[in-house]
Design an enzyme around this catalytic site. Structure first.
Site, PDB file in Angstrom:
ATOM      1  N   CYS A   2      44.798  86.701  64.705  1.00  0.00           N
ATOM      2  CA  CYS A   2      43.465  87.296  64.609  1.00  0.00           C
ATOM      3  C   CYS A   2      42.792  86.676  63.393  1.00  0.00           C
ATOM      4  CB  CYS A   2      43.547  88.810  64.457  1.00  0.00           C
ATOM      5  SG  CYS A   2      41.908  89.593  64.368  1.00  0.00           S
ATOM      6  N   GLU A  94      38.939  84.639  70.169  1.00  0.00           N
ATOM      7  CA  GLU A  94      39.984  83.625  70.272  1.00  0.00           C
ATOM      8  C   GLU A  94      39.365  82.397  70.931  1.00  0.00           C
ATOM      9  OE1 GLU A  94      42.551  81.991  68.946  1.00  0.00           O
ATOM     10  OE2 GLU A  94      43.364  84.032  68.831  1.00  0.00           O
TER      11      GLU A  94
END
Length: 209
Positions: A2, A94
């Site tokens: 993350c 992402e």
């Protein structure tokens, strides 16, 4: 992993109610939260802002902590016992590498688009790391890791001092009910934090044949 996320919901009053945040805690819409930023968190003492990037003994370590290694790593042992916290979000980003080498950012949310909490580990220096776990089958083509999105019923147990470190680690599971939407390139600049980060991805370049 993350490395970027948002708290872009228009219902900030609902976020305050959902996480028990009083008016002393600054709350604003964020479209591109990046490492080094102050992030909205909930600790055992209530809502607060923490710096994203874990510090231990006044030395930088990392923005993420792998769930599988928390109990065995000295870096995380004290935080797992005393520093568990919630990091409030409503998505994370992402990037998928395309055949031509370019990377396309994807905005990953709960399927119902509701805010949620990442499992976080806070240091005594006012900094925090986000815990990651193995990606779900739906997301593994983007990355083999994903942040731990705690189920709402697990949030109190993750925070509670009465929850042992071993029991806390049992809460660190992949969250399966997600949706991934490709977005445009604005999010690629970690310094930019505007709503254009959520603009739809542009159409692919036309081919010659």
């Amino acid at each position: 992993m993350c490395g970027r996320y948002t708290l872009a919901t228009g219902d900030l009053a609902g976020v305050r109610a959902r996480f028990g945040l009083d008016e002393r805690v600054e709350l604003r819409r964020r479209y591109n939260v990046a490492p080094g930023d102050e992030v909205l968190a909930v600790t055992r003492d209530g809502g607060t802002l923490l710096r994203w990037g874990f510090l231990r003994d006044n030395a930088y370590t990392t923005i993420n902590a792998r769930a599988e290694s928390l109990a065995g790593r000295p870096t995380w042992r004290a935080a797992l016992r005393d520093g568990r916290c919630l990091v409030v979000a409503d998505d994370f980003y992402e990037w998928r590498r395309e055949p031509d080498g370019r990377k396309t950012p994807h905005w990953i949310t709960r399927s119902d688009r509701l805010p949620f909490a990442f499992a976080g580990l806070a240091s005594t220096w006012g900094t925090v790391a986000i815990v990651t776990t193995a990606a779900t089958p739906q997301l593994v083509e983007l990355h083999d890791r994903m942040p731990v999105m705690l189920a709402p019923e697990a949030e109190d147990a993750w925070l509670a001092g009465r929850t042992s470190p071993d029991a806390a680690c049992e809460l660190l599971r992949p969250f399966a009910d997600t949706a991934a939407v490709p977005v445009g390139p604005a999010v690629n600049d970690a310094r930019y934090d505007g709503p254009e980060c959520l603009d739809p991805a542009p159409p692919p370049d036309p081919t010659l044949f």
